[in-house]
Design a protein around this motif. Structure first.
Motif, PDB file in Angstrom:
ATOM      1  N   LYS A 169       0.842  -1.100  -0.116  1.00 45.12           N
ATOM      2  CA  LYS A 169      -0.093  -0.012   0.099  1.00 45.12           C
ATOM      3  C   LYS A 169       0.944   1.266  -0.090  1.00 45.12           C
ATOM      4  CE  LYS A 169      -4.218   2.060   1.589  1.00 45.12           C
ATOM      5  NZ  LYS A 169      -3.769   3.224   1.243  1.00 45.12           N
ATOM      6  N   VAL A 170       2.138   1.193   0.989  1.00 49.17           N
ATOM      7  CA  VAL A 170       2.884   2.372   0.807  1.00 49.17           C
ATOM      8  C   VAL A 170       3.626   2.674  -0.432  1.00 49.17           C
ATOM      9  CG1 VAL A 170       4.782   3.484   1.985  1.00 49.17           C
ATOM     10  CG2 VAL A 170       3.163   2.263   3.431  1.00 49.17           C
ATOM     11  N   ALA A 171       3.793   1.669  -1.020  1.00 45.86           N
ATOM     12  CA  ALA A 171       4.354   1.556  -2.323  1.00 45.86           C
ATOM     13  C   ALA A 171       3.667   2.242  -3.367  1.00 45.86           C
ATOM     14  CB  ALA A 171       4.753   0.252  -2.968  1.00 45.86           C
ATOM     15  N   THR A 172       2.158   1.713  -3.417  1.00 39.84           N
ATOM     16  CA  THR A 172       1.280   2.319  -4.530  1.00 39.84           C
ATOM     17  C   THR A 172       1.070   3.653  -4.302  1.00 39.84           C
ATOM     18  OG1 THR A 172      -0.544   1.263  -3.233  1.00 39.84           O
ATOM     19  CG2 THR A 172       0.219  -0.001  -5.111  1.00 39.84           C
ATOM     20  N   ALA A 432       7.017  -5.571  13.681  1.00 45.85           N
ATOM     21  CA  ALA A 432       5.755  -5.605  12.455  1.00 45.85           C
ATOM     22  C   ALA A 432       4.593  -5.690  13.595  1.00 45.85           C
ATOM     23  CB  ALA A 432       5.842  -6.451  11.728  1.00 45.85           C
ATOM     24  N   ASP A 433       4.718  -6.820  14.463  1.00 43.44           N
ATOM     25  CA  ASP A 433       3.513  -6.964  15.353  1.00 43.44           C
ATOM     26  C   ASP A 433       3.280  -5.886  15.963  1.00 43.44           C
ATOM     27  OD1 ASP A 433       4.248 -10.295  16.125  1.00 43.44           O
ATOM     28  OD2 ASP A 433       3.467  -9.517  14.496  1.00 43.44           O
ATOM     29  N   ARG A 434       4.203  -5.167  16.591  1.00 46.78           N
ATOM     30  CA  ARG A 434       3.917  -4.010  17.518  1.00 46.78           C
ATOM     31  C   ARG A 434       3.374  -2.629  16.530  1.00 46.78           C
ATOM     32  NH1 ARG A 434       9.368  -4.089  21.241  1.00 46.78           N
ATOM     33  NH2 ARG A 434       8.503  -5.067  22.961  1.00 46.78           N
ATOM     34  N   MET A 435       3.826  -2.611  15.493  1.00 49.16           N
ATOM     35  CA  MET A 435       3.593  -1.563  14.635  1.00 49.16           C
ATOM     36  C   MET A 435       1.756  -1.852  14.286  1.00 49.16           C
ATOM     37  SD  MET A 435       4.181   1.194  13.103  1.00 49.16           S
ATOM     38  CE  MET A 435       2.713   2.213  12.751  1.00 49.16           C
ATOM     39  N   VAL A 436       1.421  -3.173  14.201  1.00 50.92           N
ATOM     40  CA  VAL A 436       0.073  -3.550  13.857  1.00 50.92           C
ATOM     41  C   VAL A 436      -0.696  -2.978  14.980  1.00 50.92           C
ATOM     42  CG1 VAL A 436      -1.549  -5.040  13.301  1.00 50.92           C
ATOM     43  CG2 VAL A 436       0.557  -5.232  11.981  1.00 50.92           C
ATOM     44  N   GLU A 437      -0.190  -3.519  16.106  1.00 49.03           N
ATOM     45  CA  GLU A 437      -0.679  -3.196  17.562  1.00 49.03           C
ATOM     46  C   GLU A 437      -1.049  -1.638  17.632  1.00 49.03           C
ATOM     47  OE1 GLU A 437       1.688  -4.124  20.753  1.00 49.03           O
ATOM     48  OE2 GLU A 437       0.805  -2.590  22.168  1.00 49.03           O
ATOM     49  N   LEU A 438      -0.163  -0.743  17.307  1.00 52.74           N
ATOM     50  CA  LEU A 438      -0.154   0.629  17.333  1.00 52.74           C
ATOM     51  C   LEU A 438      -1.319   1.283  16.281  1.00 52.74           C
ATOM     52  CD1 LEU A 438       3.489   2.128  17.233  1.00 52.74           C
ATOM     53  CD2 LEU A 438       1.977   1.958  19.503  1.00 52.74           C
ATOM     54  N   SER A 455       3.621   7.919  12.427  1.00 56.95           N
ATOM     55  CA  SER A 455       4.107   7.935  11.249  1.00 56.95           C
ATOM     56  C   SER A 455       5.575   7.367  11.045  1.00 56.95           C
ATOM     57  CB  SER A 455       4.102   9.269  10.629  1.00 56.95           C
ATOM     58  OG  SER A 455       2.772   9.527  10.462  1.00 56.95           O
ATOM     59  N   GLN A 456       6.342   8.149  11.797  1.00 57.06           N
ATOM     60  CA  GLN A 456       7.764   7.871  11.822  1.00 57.06           C
ATOM     61  C   GLN A 456       8.199   6.481  12.080  1.00 57.06           C
ATOM     62  OE1 GLN A 456       9.922   9.942  10.741  1.00 57.06           O
ATOM     63  NE2 GLN A 456      11.676   8.529  10.883  1.00 57.06           N
ATOM     64  N   ALA A 457       7.340   5.703  13.476  1.00 56.92           N
ATOM     65  CA  ALA A 457       7.390   4.490  13.679  1.00 56.92           C
ATOM     66  C   ALA A 457       7.399   3.603  12.374  1.00 56.92           C
ATOM     67  CB  ALA A 457       6.547   4.062  14.636  1.00 56.92           C
ATOM     68  N   ALA A 458       6.376   4.039  11.263  1.00 58.07           N
ATOM     69  CA  ALA A 458       6.182   3.193  10.561  1.00 58.07           C
ATOM     70  C   ALA A 458       7.399   3.200   9.366  1.00 58.07           C
ATOM     71  CB  ALA A 458       4.547   3.640   9.496  1.00 58.07           C
ATOM     72  N   GLU A 522       4.614  11.180   3.000  1.00 61.77           N
ATOM     73  CA  GLU A 522       3.311  11.058   2.847  1.00 61.77           C
ATOM     74  C   GLU A 522       2.613  10.049   3.463  1.00 61.77           C
ATOM     75  OE1 GLU A 522       5.571  10.349   0.661  1.00 61.77           O
ATOM     76  OE2 GLU A 522       4.982   8.365  -0.174  1.00 61.77           O
ATOM     77  N   ILE A 523       3.373   9.160   4.240  1.00 59.67           N
ATOM     78  CA  ILE A 523       3.149   7.919   4.737  1.00 59.67           C
ATOM     79  C   ILE A 523       1.878   8.232   5.886  1.00 59.67           C
ATOM     80  CG2 ILE A 523       4.258   7.702   6.937  1.00 59.67           C
ATOM     81  CD1 ILE A 523       5.237   4.932   6.302  1.00 59.67           C
ATOM     82  N   ASP A 524       0.919   7.193   5.630  1.00 60.08           N
ATOM     83  CA  ASP A 524      -0.240   6.771   6.425  1.00 60.08           C
ATOM     84  C   ASP A 524       0.160   5.761   7.039  1.00 60.08           C
ATOM     85  OD1 ASP A 524      -3.803   6.111   5.557  1.00 60.08           O
ATOM     86  OD2 ASP A 524      -2.689   6.721   7.472  1.00 60.08           O
ATOM     87  N   TYR A 525       0.237   5.970   8.438  1.00 62.01           N
ATOM     88  CA  TYR A 525       0.566   4.636   9.485  1.00 62.01           C
ATOM     89  C   TYR A 525      -0.772   3.624   9.487  1.00 62.01           C
ATOM     90  CZ  TYR A 525      -2.314   6.685  12.947  1.00 62.01           C
ATOM     91  OH  TYR A 525      -3.340   7.073  13.820  1.00 62.01           O
ATOM     92  N   LYS A 526      -1.829   4.228   9.266  1.00 62.37           N
ATOM     93  CA  LYS A 526      -2.920   3.173   9.212  1.00 62.37           C
ATOM     94  C   LYS A 526      -2.934   2.044   8.145  1.00 62.37           C
ATOM     95  CE  LYS A 526      -5.891   6.582   9.506  1.00 62.37           C
ATOM     96  NZ  LYS A 526      -5.225   7.642   9.404  1.00 62.37           N
ATOM     97  N   ALA A 527      -2.107   2.241   7.330  1.00 64.62           N
ATOM     98  CA  ALA A 527      -1.833   0.953   6.371  1.00 64.62           C
ATOM     99  C   ALA A 527      -1.442  -0.366   7.195  1.00 64.62           C
ATOM    100  CB  ALA A 527      -0.442   1.463   5.293  1.00 64.62           C
ATOM    101  N   TYR A 528      -1.111  -0.005   8.330  1.00 67.37           N
ATOM    102  CA  TYR A 528      -0.773  -1.350   9.264  1.00 67.37           C
ATOM    103  C   TYR A 528      -1.912  -1.878   9.871  1.00 67.37           C
ATOM    104  CZ  TYR A 528       4.004  -1.236   8.029  1.00 67.37           C
ATOM    105  OH  TYR A 528       5.353  -1.164   7.615  1.00 67.37           O
ATOM    106  N   ALA A 529      -3.204  -1.056  10.085  1.00 64.91           N
ATOM    107  CA  ALA A 529      -4.420  -1.612  10.587  1.00 64.91           C
ATOM    108  C   ALA A 529      -4.824  -2.888  10.070  1.00 64.91           C
ATOM    109  CB  ALA A 529      -5.146  -0.663  10.574  1.00 64.91           C
ATOM    110  N   SER A 530      -5.499  -3.625  11.181  1.00 67.49           N
ATOM    111  CA  SER A 530      -5.829  -4.984  10.536  1.00 67.49           C
ATOM    112  C   SER A 530      -7.308  -4.881  10.044  1.00 67.49           C
ATOM    113  CB  SER A 530      -6.122  -6.055  11.756  1.00 67.49           C
ATOM    114  OG  SER A 530      -5.035  -6.073  12.528  1.00 67.49           O
ATOM    115  N   SER A 531      -7.659  -5.811   8.975  1.00 69.17           N
ATOM    116  CA  SER A 531      -9.073  -5.050   8.394  1.00 69.17           C
ATOM    117  C   SER A 531      -9.802  -6.321   8.829  1.00 69.17           C
ATOM    118  CB  SER A 531      -9.127  -5.147   6.796  1.00 69.17           C
ATOM    119  OG  SER A 531      -8.081  -6.335   6.341  1.00 69.17           O
TER     120      SER A 531
END
Lengths: 531, 370
Positions: A169-172, A432-438, A455-458, A522-531
Motif C-alpha cells: 500500500k505504501v508503495a502504490t 511488525a506485530d507492534r506496529m500493527v498493535e499501534l 508515522s515515523q515508527a512506520a 506522505e506515509i499513512d501509518y494506518k496502512a498497518y491496521a488489521s482489516s
C-alpha cells in the motif's frame, strides 16, 4: 501481425541511503554511480529512439526508495557536486594521457559522457529524473511498475499479513504521488512470491506481477503454455514467468554477452591504479581508494592479470552485432513457439536488474538501443510489448496458482535466510506485530505529536525491512553497514513504540529521526491496521 | 533448574567463549558471573561462535556456503551494486543492542525452500511456571526440550490430528533449521518438553506454512489433458527451461538446440556449465585491483609519470604540446602525464597577455622498459 512478443523488464532498485548528518557518505555513491552509469544512459537511449521515431516498449520498476531519492533535494545537489568532480577528473585524465593515445580516446569518451550526463540531469530534467521516466511512460513507450515500499522480501514477512499489505500500500500510494496514477503492475522484491499475496496485490488494484520460471512452471494446475503466456491467480492478478532462454544469453557467465573480452572491465578503475597524490581528491575523504567510474581496460580474459586497453569503437560494433544476435534468437524462439502453441502468440518475459545495463555491463544501454532499432526496422516476427498491453490484447488466460519462488540463488528464500542473517527476523517480526498493535490502537491519533511519532515508527519499520540488508550480510561486502542499518532502525522503532505507549514522546528525538529517515513524507501509518 | 548449555561448560571453555566475544578480565570472575557476562554480550550481533549449542550444527555450514558456491553472473551484478572496492568500515559499536528475548511465548515458522524450514521461538517464564506447576519441578528437570514438527496438510490442526510428526532435541536453542522430507506439504511446529516417560508437553505452537513443490503439479485440467496429452506438456516444460528450474540463471545448462531435441523419458542429466572460476567474495586487500584474482605469487607493479612544471607572468597564456594550460594565480603551473615507453617531445610555449612576446622551452624525454 507479429508471431510473438518480447517484454524486457528492468528492475531498478537501490536501498534508501541518505545521510544528511555526514558531508560524505560512502554508500550514497551507490546512487550516484547508478545515475551516471545506468539511469541516464538508459534515458539517453530512450531519447534517441523517440527522436528517430523508433517504436519500442519496455517495462521498468522504479522502487519507492529510488523514487524518493530521485526527488530528494539534498541528494540531487550532492549528485551534481559529485558529477562536477568527475568532470574535473576526466579533464585531468585527458591531459594526463597525452602520450597514451589508446587511453586518451577513452578518457575523452568519459569526459564527453559526464558532460552529457550533467546536461541531461540539470538542464533537461531539472535534477529530477522521475520527469524523464514519466515522459516516456506518457508517450506510451515505457510502463513503470512499482515494487515493495522498501523492497522487503515478502515471503519471509508472511507471518504478519498486515506488514505485507503495508509494503504494497505504501508503495502504490507513493507511486501515485510521483507519477500521478496508480500502477498497473508490480515487481515483487526479488520476485518473491508467496501464495496468497496475489490477493493483497489485487486489493490494491495491481493487475500483474512476475515470478521466476519455476513460479509459473510449478503452478497448479499445470500451465498449458508454460511461461509463454500469463496465468491468472484466483484473485484475478496475472502472473508472468521469466523466460530462461533469453535470460541466459545475457546472464550466463560463459555465453552471456557481457563477458565478451572486448567489453569494458568492471574492476580496473583509476581509483585503484593511479598514484594516491593524484587521485586523493576523488576517492573517499578518509583516504580509502574507491572506484571512480573511470576505467580504461577491457575484460580481455577472465583469468589473466593483463588487461588490454578498452576500445570503445570496437565495443560499439560488437554491441550492435550482439543485439542482432539476440534478436535473431528471439525470432527463432517465437517462430517455433507460435507453431507449437497452435498459433497463440507467445510472450517472452526477459527481466534483468537495471544495474546490469551500464553499471556492470558498460555497453548494456547501447545494446538495448540497438535491439529496439533492429526489432523495429529489420523484421516483423517479434514485437516489443508491455505486459499490460498483452493482457489487453489477449484477455483470456488459464487460471492457476503460482508456486512460492524467488529469483535469488537456488530459487527460494535461502539468500535471505541463512547463518549470516536469520537472526534479524525475530526482531523484524516483533516490530511488525507492534506496529500493527499501534495502528489498531490509534485509528485516530489523539494529537499531532503522536501522529508524527506513529508515522515515523512506520518509516523505521519499513527501512528495517529492506531485503538489501540481509542480502549484504550474506554477500559479506559492507556487512557492518547492513548490521548498523538493521539495528538502528529496529532500535528507533522500539523507542518510538515505547514512548507512544507511555505517552512520553521526546520531541527532539522525533524531529531528529524525521530529518534523518525522511522517506515517504506522505506515509499513512494506518496502512498497518488489521482489516 | 535445568542446566543451560553454558552452565554445563568448564571455566576454561567459558573463557574461550569470552575471548571470542572480546570480553576482558574474564579470569577474575566466578563462573556464574562469567556466564552472565557472556549472555549479555551474546545479545549483541550474533556471531557464529563454535561451542554454543544455540545453532543447529548442520546449519553452521550455511554461513560459509556462500563462499563455497560458484557465483553466477546475475549474482555478480547484484553484488556490484554495493561494490565500492574493498572497504573496512568501522562504525562505532551500537550503543543499544537488540534483546535476545522479548518476554513472549511465541514460535514462528518460515519456509526456506521445498525441503527446509526455519523456526525461531521464545518461551517466557510464565509459561514455564505453568508447566512446572502441572508436572512438578523434579519431572521438569528431567525433561528434554523437543521441537516437534507436524504434517498438517489440509487439516485444521487441533493438536492431535496431524498426518505425522517428527521430533528433534533442540536443547537450549531458540532457533532451528528443519529438514522436511516431503515438499508441497503443510507444516507447523511445537516446542515443548518430553518427560522421562515419553509424554510431550507443548509449550508453544507456531503458525502453519506450506513448503512449495519441487516439481510440476500433478494437477492437469481435465479439459486440456484430453486434447493435448502428456508429450505436449513435457515438451512445453522443456521449452520453458523447466529442466533447469531451481538453478539460478548463472547455472543454466545446455544449448537451446539440445533442449528442443532432447528425449524426455526418465531423468535427464544436468551439467552445469563452467562458471567464473576463482571468484569468491568481493572483498580483497586494499590496493589489489581485481578482487577476483587469487594472487598466489609475489607480485610487483610499477609505472612512470612525468611531471612538468614551470612559471610565467600570471596573465600570460601557456600551451604544453599545443594544449592550453591553466595557470595558478601566481603564474605557476604543473602537469602530470603518464609516461609510456618511447620518445616524447614536449614543447612548452608562453605568450604574454598582449600577444607580442613569446618564449619556448622544449624537452625530449625517452623511456625504455628493459
Amino acid at each position: 501481425m507479429p508471431k510473438g512478443y518480447l517484454a524486457i523488464v528492468l528492475h531498478a532498485h537501490l536501498p534508501y541511503v541518505r545521510h544528511p548528518e555526514h558531508d560524505f557518505f560512502l554508500e550514497e555513491l551507490w546512487f550516484y554511480e547508478a545515475i551516471t552509469e545506468t539511469y541516464i544512459p538508459l534515458i539517453t537511449a530512450f531519447e534517441n529512439l523517440v527522436r528517430d521515431n523508433i517504436d519500442f516498449r519496455i517495462t521498468m520498476s522504479l522502487t519507492p526508495p529510488l523514487l524518493s531519492m530521485f526527488s530528494d533535494a539534498l541528494l540531487q545537489d550532492r549528485y551534481v557536486h559529485h558529477l562536477d568532480k568527475l568532470i574535473e577528473l576526466a579533464e585531468k585524465e585527458v591531459s594526463r594521457t597525452m602520450f597514451q593515445p589508446e587511453f586518451q580516446e577513452t578518457a575523452k569518451m568519459y569526459l564527453h559522457k559526464f558532460k552529457h550526463c550533467r546536461h541531461t540531469f540539470v538542464n533537461m530534467y531539472g535534477k529530477n529524473l522521475i520527469q524523464a521516466f514519466k515522459k516516456f511512460q506518457d508517450l506510451g513507450k515505457l510502463e513503470i511498475i512499482t515494487c515493495g515500499a522498501t523492497h522487503g522480501f515478502l515471503p519471509l514477512m508472511d507471518v504478519n499479513k498486515e506488514a505485507v499489505k503495508a509494503q504494497i500500500k505504501v508503495a502504490t500510494d507513493n507511486y501515485q504521488l510521483h507519477l500521478g496514477r496508480r500502477p498497473n503492475g508490480i515487481w515483487l522484491p526479488e520476485c518473491g512470491y508467496y501464495p496468497g499475496h496475489d490477493e493483497i496485490l489485487a486489493e490494491e488494484g495491481i493487475r500483474f506481477f512476475f515470478t521466476d520460471t519455476h513460479g509459473v512452471l510449478h503452478a497448479s494446475p499445470r500451465p498449458k503454455y508454460g511461461v509463454f503466456a500469463p496465468i491468472y491467480c484466483k484473485s484475478g492478478a496475472a502472473c508472468f514467468g521469466r523466460d530462461l532462454e533469453s535470460s541466459k544469453s545475457v546472464w550466463s557467465a560463459e555465453e552471456g554477452y557481457p563477458g565478451n573480452p572486448i567489453y569494458r572491465d568492471f574492476y580496473r578503475d583509476i581509483g585503484f591504479d593511479l598514484d594516491f597524490d593524484y587521485i586523493k581528491d576523488y576517492v573517499s575523504p578518509d583516504g580509502l581508494r574507491i572506484a571512480t567510474g573511470i576505467k580504461y581496460h577491457s575484460i580481455t580474459g577472465k583469468e589473466s592479470t593483463h588487461k588490454e586497453p578498452y576500445n570503445h569503437h570496437k565495443a560499439r560494433e560488437l554491441t550492435a552485432e550482439q543485439a542482432g544476435n539476440f534478436l535473431f534468437n528471439r525470432e527463432k524462439q517465437v517462430e517455433f513457439l507460435y507453431d507449437f502453441m497452435d498459433k497463440k502468440p507467445p510472450i517472452i518475459i526477459s527481466p534483468y536488474d537495471a544495474e546490469l545495463f551500464g553499471h556492470w555491463w558498460y555497453e548494456g544501454p547501447m545494446f538495448l538501443e540497438y535491439l529496439f532499432r533492429k526489432m523495429h526496422h529489420d523484421q516483423d516476427i517479434v514485437k516489443a510489448i508491455t505486459p499490460m498491453e498483452y493482457l489487453e490484447q489477449f484477455p483470456v488466460n488459464q487460471v492457476s496458482t503460482p508456486s512460492f519462488s524467488s529469483w535469488g540463488h537456488k530459487g527460494y528464500s535461502e539468500v535471505w535466510l541463512e547463518g549470516s542473517n536469520d537472526w534479524i527476523y525475530r526482531h523484524l517480526h516483533k516490530a511488525a506485530d507492534r506496529m500493527v498493535e499501534l495502528s489498531n490502537r490509534f485509528p485516530e491519533a489523539p494529537d499531532h505529536l503522536t501522529h508524527r511519532a506513529l508515522s515515523q515508527a512506520a518509516r523505521e519499520l519499513l527501512l528495517a525491512q529492506s531485503s538489501d540488508w540481509a542480502f549484504i550480510m550474506k554477500t559479506g561486502t559492507m556487512v557492518e553497514y547492513a548490521h548498523k542499518r538493521t539495528i538502528d532502525h529496529v532500535e528507533r522503532f522500539t523507542k518510538l513504540y515505547d514512548s507512544i505507549l507511555n505517552n512520553s514522546i521526546d520531541h527532539n528525538y522525533l524531529s531528529d529521526l524525521e530529518w534523518k529517515d525522511n522517506i515517504f513524507p506522505e506515509i499513512d501509518y494506518k496502512a498497518y491496521a488489521s482489516s | 533448574m535445568k542446566k543451560t548449555a553454558l552452565e554445563s561448560k568448564t571455566k576454561k571453555e567459558l573463557l574461550d567463549i569470552a575471548k571470542g566475544l572480546k570480553i576482558k578480565k574474564g579470569t577474575a570472575l566466578k563462573k556464574p558471573d562469567l556466564i552472565s557476562l557472556i549472555k549479555k554480550n551474546q545479545a549483541e550481533i550474533p556471531q557464529n561462535i563454535q561451542g554454543i549449542s544455540d545453532y543447529n550444527p548442520i546449519e553452521n555450514n550455511t554461513a560459509t556456503s556462500w563462499s563455497a558456491h560458484h557465483v553466477s553472473e546475475q549474482e555478480m551484478v547484484e553484488d556490484s551494486k554495493y561494490y565500492e572496492g574493498f572497504i573496512q568500515q568501522a562504525f562505532p559499536e551500537p550503543k543499544w543492542t537488540l534483546p535476545q528475548k522479548y518476554g513472549d511465548t511465541k514460535a514462528v515458522l518460515m519456509v526456506r525452500d521445498p525441503n527446509w524450514l526455519y523456526s525461531y521461538w521464545e518461551i517466557n517464564d510464565d509459561t514455564v511456571s505453568t508447566i512446572i506447576n502441572r508436572i512438578g519441578e523434579k519431572v521438569y528437570a528431567q525433561c528434554v526440550t523437543i521441537l516437534r514438527s507436524y504434517d498438517v496438510t489440509d487439516v485444521v490442526f487441533d493438536g492431535v490430528n496431524a498426518h505425522s510428526f517428527a521430533d528433534v532435541n533442540v536443547g537450549d536453542a531458540d532457533r532451528w533449521y528443519l529438514h522436511v522430507p516431503d515438499a508441497n506439504r503443510s507444516y507447523c511446529i511445537e516446542v515443548g518438553y518430553l518427560t522421562p516417560d515419553g509424554k510431550f508437553i507443548a509449550a508453544v505452537r507456531s503458525n502453519t506454512i506450506t513448503a512449495p513443490r519441487e516439481s510440476v503439479s500433478e494437477v492437469i485440467d481435465e479439459e486440456w489433458m484430453s486434447v493435448e496429452g502428456k508429450t505436449y506438456f513435457d515438451k512445453m516444460y522443456a521449452l520453458s527451461g523447466g529442466l533447469n528450474v531451481g538453478a539460478s540463471s548463472g547455472e543454466l545448462a545446455g544449448e537451446r538446440k539440445q533442449l528442443l531435441t532432447q528425449k524426455l523419458e526418465g531423468m535427464l542429466n544436468l551439467s552445469s556449465e563452467e562458471l567464473i572460476p576463482g571468484v569468491t567474495s568481493l572483498s580483497s586487500p586494499i590496493g589489489q585491483q581485481q578482487p577476483q584474482e587469487k594472487q598466489k605469487d609475489f607480485w610487483l607493479i610499477a609505472n612512470t609519470e612525468l611531471i612538468v612544471y614551470g612559471a610565467t607572468e600570471p596573465d600570460a597564456s601557456v600551451t604544453v604540446c599545443g594544449q592550453p594550460v591553466k595557470l595558478r594565480k601566481d603564474g605557476t603551473f604543473c602537469l602530470r602525464f603518464a609516461l609510456p615507453d618511447g620518445q616524447q617531445l614536449i614543447p612548452i610555449k608562453a605568450t604574454d597577455k598582449d600577444g607580442d612576446q613569446h618564449r619556448q622551452i622544449e624537452f625530449k624525454v625517452n623511456r625504455k622498459q628493459k
